[in-house]
Scaffold this active site. Structure first.
Site, PDB file in Angstrom:
ATOM      1  CG  ASP A 179     -11.771   3.422   6.374  1.00 54.28           C
ATOM      2  OD1 ASP A 179     -11.320   4.303   7.122  1.00 54.28           O
ATOM      3  OD2 ASP A 179     -11.494   3.343   5.172  1.00 54.28           O
ATOM      4  CG  HIS A 230      -1.714   1.286   1.319  1.00 53.26           C
ATOM      5  ND1 HIS A 230      -2.902   1.443   0.628  1.00 53.26           N
ATOM      6  CD2 HIS A 230      -1.493   2.466   1.948  1.00 53.26           C
ATOM      7  CE1 HIS A 230      -3.379   2.649   0.845  1.00 53.26           C
ATOM      8  NE2 HIS A 230      -2.549   3.298   1.643  1.00 53.26           N
ATOM      9  CE  LYS A 260      -9.025   2.182   3.463  1.00 55.66           C
ATOM     10  NZ  LYS A 260      -9.301   3.585   3.201  1.00 55.66           N
ATOM     11  CB  SER A 310      -8.391   5.036   7.581  1.00 55.13           C
ATOM     12  OG  SER A 310      -8.863   5.077   6.273  1.00 55.13           O
ATOM     13  NE  ARG A 364     -10.081  10.427   9.432  1.00 55.56           N
ATOM     14  CZ  ARG A 364      -9.239   9.696   8.715  1.00 55.56           C
ATOM     15  NH1 ARG A 364      -9.609   8.514   8.239  1.00 55.56           N
ATOM     16  NH2 ARG A 364      -8.024  10.110   8.471  1.00 55.56           N
TER      17      ARG A 364
HETATM   18  N1  URA Z   1      -6.043   6.966   2.951  1.00 55.97           N
HETATM   19  C1  URA Z   1      -6.964   6.232   3.625  1.00 55.97           C
HETATM   20  O1  URA Z   1      -7.374   5.170   3.165  1.00 55.97           O
HETATM   21  N2  URA Z   1      -7.394   6.693   4.792  1.00 55.97           N
HETATM   22  C2  URA Z   1      -6.982   7.845   5.356  1.00 55.97           C
HETATM   23  O2  URA Z   1      -7.406   8.205   6.425  1.00 55.97           O
HETATM   24  C3  URA Z   1      -6.025   8.606   4.646  1.00 55.97           C
HETATM   25  C4  URA Z   1      -5.570   8.122   3.439  1.00 55.97           C
END
Ligand code: URA
Length: 445
Positions: free
Chosen positions: A171, A92, A197, A193, A178
């Site tokens: 999320d 990621h 995932k 967050s 957010r």
């Molecule tokens: N990318 C995400 O998936 N979540 C965040 O909070 C910031 C960047």
């Protein structure tokens, strides 16, 4: 204090908000409940917004952050690839300008018999999305069923696809909230967050590319290191082998920014060429993934030059309906930015190039906007190269000529040609966190 029995819920959101407002630790039960109740619609948006602000201001400790992450994973379905008969590993990136690494890395790692389940996103703002880039390949599809994903992972090895709505749905809602409440820039909230995932995606090992610099979320090494450490700790607490590289995003990565332009460059890398920084980072991340997948002696650099990685790319694109031999789309118009003097290119600002590419049509301002496949910027010259007056530095690509003025405005002051050559950058990799060693390059200590 209000009476929870009144509505048959074990907690009251107001009490949890007040606890975090007053800098108390949240208990596991409070965290589990508040994330679950928010997903069920029992905790209202304004209550979750207040809690997100309290977390933004007062933080979460390691145990709270890990529990928050687990609660978000448990808000939806999780994927499980343990029956594939091969190891799984994923990467990621926290997002950057010209970051096409996933495109080359996924088939490269898959060429060693490791399954790479990449659930990816579309771009918003100045950083491009991997799905937008791949969608510039004629007929390639991001939407595939979980069954098909499993089939491709087993047979071909690499999948890049859109995450289903049911993966960490808490999320999905919280991130959108957010975004409109000034609470994105909180390390525990960003880390939980991203990790929720990735944990829900069911990968067996995870490598993080945490970008540092003007084009990244994290502008300085200290905050990037904190984010990386927090994510590596969440991974460890969840039993997911996780490591992180801290990498330079003060200037664009490689020589292209945009969708089809970046696919073209990724294919160059897969064919054994491509810019030095893209190759260096692709190989370093591949080594991390292959090591975590139990193949410490694999040689990803060799697979880039002997055709294995390119064969794997072709199979991966075919498996999702795409034609790896089709011509990539090009924009209708180009505009050259020329050097006005002799010298050395000493600086290109990643954020400005990202914004310029976005203004050319490569990115979107709202989720529902379409992107242009051909738009973007080619960096004919990159930092450290010599230039002559009148030579093209950058070539802008857009479908509509009217876009050039605003893109050029964002490039104003974003690059420098000087008399002296700049000090050469030793490496795009600034540090590593995780596994058994946390190392930073000496210059950064
Ligand atoms: N990318 C995400 O998936 N979540 C965040 O909070 C910031 C960047």
């Amino acid at each position: 204090m209000s009476d929870p029995d009144q509505h048959a819920e074990p907690f009251d959101a107001v009490d949890i908000i007040a606890a975090k407002r007053d800098r108390h630790r949240l208990t596991d039960a409070q965290i589990d409940w508040v994330i679950d109740a928010y997903t069920r619609g029992v905790v209202a948006e304004e209550q979750m917004a207040a809690l997100a602000m309290a977390v933004y201001l007062n933080g979460l400790d390691r145990a709270e952050t890990s529990r928050w992450t687990t609660a978000m994973v448990n808000s939806g379905t999780t994927l499980d690839f343990t029956d594939l008969g091969k190891p799984t590993a994923d990467k990621h990136s926290t997002g950057g300008v010209g970051d096409k690494i996933t495109l080359a890395l996924t088939p490269l790692v898959a060429s060693f018999g490791v399954a790479v389940p990449q659930l990816s996103g579309r771009g918003l703002g100045h950083t491009g999305g991997t799905l937008d880039k791949l969608e510039s390949i004629p007929r390639w599809r991001a939407q595939i069923s979980t069954d098909r994903m499993r089939e491709i992972l087993r047979d071909t090895g690499g999948v890049v696809c859109a995450a289903g709505e049911d993966l960490a749905p808490a999320d999905r809602r919280l991130y959108a909230l957010r975004d409109v409440t000034g609470t994105v820039e909180s390390v525990p909230l960003i880390a939980s967050s991203i990790m929720s995932k990735k944990i829900a995606e069911g990968t067996g090992a995870l490598v993080l590319d945490v970008k540092v610099g003007s084009g990244a979320f994290m502008k300085d090494l200290e905050s990037a290191r904190l984010l990386a450490t927090t994510m590596v700790e969440i991974g460890a607490d969840a039993g997911l082998a996780t490591s992180a590289l801290l990498t330079d995003m003060s200037r664009p990565l490689g020589r292209t920014v945009g969708n089809a332009l970046e696919v073209r460059e990724a294919v160059e890398v897969l064919a054994g060429g491509g810019p030095e920084d893209v190759v260096e980072l692709t190989v370093a991340l591949a080594r991390e993934m292959l090591d975590a997948a139990g193949l410490p002696d694999a040689d990803p650099a060799a697979a880039l030059t002997d055709g294995r990685a390119l064969d794997s790319w072709r199979a991966m694109i075919h498996a999702q309906g795409g034609d790896p031999d089709a011509d990539l789309p090009t924009a209708a118009h180009t505009h050259q930015v020329l050097a006005d003097r002799d010298g050395w290119l000493t600086h290109t600002d990643a954020l400005a190039f990202g914004v310029a590419s976005w203004r050319l049509g490569a990115g979107r301002a709202r989720k529902e906007d379409a992107v242009s496949a051909g738009a973007g910027i080619e960096l004919h010259t990159v930092v450290g190269e010599r230039v002559r007056a009148g030579q093209p530095l950058f070539i802008l690509h857009a479908d509509e000529e009217v876009r050039f003025d605003r893109a050029l405005a964002s490039l104003d002051g974003a690059w420098t040609v000087a008399d002296e050559a700049p000090e050469s950058r030793e490496s795009v990799i600034l540090g590593r966190i995780g596994g058994n060693s946390n190392t930073l390059r000496p210059a950064d200590c």
